[in-house]
Design a protein around this motif. Sequence first.
Motif, PDB file in Angstrom:
ATOM      1  N   UNK A  12      -2.389  -8.143   3.878  1.00 28.08           N
ATOM      2  CA  UNK A  12      -1.914  -6.767   3.773  1.00 28.08           C
ATOM      3  C   UNK A  12      -0.432  -6.799   3.441  1.00 28.08           C
ATOM      4  N   UNK A  13       0.034  -5.757   2.746  1.00 29.50           N
ATOM      5  CA  UNK A  13       1.438  -5.651   2.367  1.00 29.50           C
ATOM      6  C   UNK A  13       1.866  -4.207   2.579  1.00 29.50           C
ATOM      7  N   UNK A  14       2.984  -4.011   3.299  1.00 29.56           N
ATOM      8  CA  UNK A  14       3.488  -2.667   3.566  1.00 29.56           C
ATOM      9  C   UNK A  14       4.993  -2.621   3.309  1.00 29.56           C
ATOM     10  N   UNK A  15       5.492  -1.426   3.070  1.00 30.86           N
ATOM     11  CA  UNK A  15       6.912  -1.244   2.825  1.00 30.86           C
ATOM     12  C   UNK A  15       7.470  -0.218   3.798  1.00 30.86           C
ATOM     13  N   UNK A  38       0.831  -1.208   0.000  1.00 32.04           N
ATOM     14  CA  UNK A  38       0.000   0.000   0.000  1.00 32.04           C
ATOM     15  C   UNK A  38       0.863   1.255   0.000  1.00 32.04           C
ATOM     16  N   UNK A  39       0.478   2.211  -0.846  1.00 34.49           N
ATOM     17  CA  UNK A  39       1.208   3.470  -0.925  1.00 34.49           C
ATOM     18  C   UNK A  39       0.861   4.211  -2.197  1.00 34.49           C
ATOM     19  N   UNK A  40       1.115   5.514  -2.200  1.00 35.82           N
ATOM     20  CA  UNK A  40       0.824   6.317  -3.384  1.00 35.82           C
ATOM     21  C   UNK A  40      -0.648   6.398  -3.704  1.00 35.82           C
ATOM     22  N   UNK A  41      -1.499   6.211  -2.685  1.00 32.16           N
ATOM     23  CA  UNK A  41      -2.939   6.260  -2.910  1.00 32.16           C
ATOM     24  C   UNK A  41      -3.520   4.964  -3.406  1.00 32.16           C
ATOM     25  N   UNK A  42      -2.693   3.924  -3.584  1.00 29.00           N
ATOM     26  CA  UNK A  42      -3.168   2.638  -4.080  1.00 29.00           C
ATOM     27  C   UNK A  42      -3.128   1.605  -2.971  1.00 29.00           C
TER      28      UNK A  42
END
Length: 257
Positions: A72-75, A48-52
Amino acid sequence: MDMYKNPTKLEYYDDMWSLQCTATLLSHFKGDDGRHVLILDRTIFYPQGGGQPADTGFVLIHGLENKFLVSDVRSKDGIVFHYGFFENLMGEFEPTREKGNEVSLFVDEHRRKLNSRLHSAGHLLDICLPRIGLGHLEPGKAYHFSDGPWVEYKGTVPQNELQSKQKDLELEANALISLGERISVDILPYDEAAKICGGSLPDYISKESTPRIVRIGDNPGCPCGGTHVADISDIVQIKASLFESSTNEFLSLKLLN
């Protein structure tokens, strides 16, 4: 993240339409919230990131029977964390014994395609606005989630033109969708990327970097780390709503099948 020497390789960066890959398991632990976490040397999952929103799906650890369901996936600091649960896990969690094992990753196709359609639709609006006389609006934040996607633009539109401009925007966007144009992604030297993006790049992009540029047809591109459809015809059709806040304009989107 000192324990991980290299950032997670993002396989979707080069191939946005692949839904499977193999990787090596670097770490497997249980978080404070009870979810299991996998860290891999590479991933096809979008964090998740950049609004996506993040991709979901599952991971198979070779040698284990239990499927790992990715919720869920996060960086963080270049390391991608895959959160989820093992299917039919029996007994208590034990410290990882699978480090170094090969794993197979499978992204949920329906969710990836929906997220990509919404993201590409947001980019398409940037192309349409100058064509309907709203080129003075500058794109800002965006929300590409299915529960009410929108793009914020800096600037205003006269109140008496909102309704007509909304109609023009929708007609222009759907006309382009019906014609179709390929979406390309390239990782380029800074100067070349700036040229393709209309002559400049946002200040947050380092001049020593090689930006990833997403481009619809021959239109000016823009730096973007997300996933997109292969051709804007894959968006199918959109319904756009133009409304204003006290200082900016917002465009909300609805995908039509």
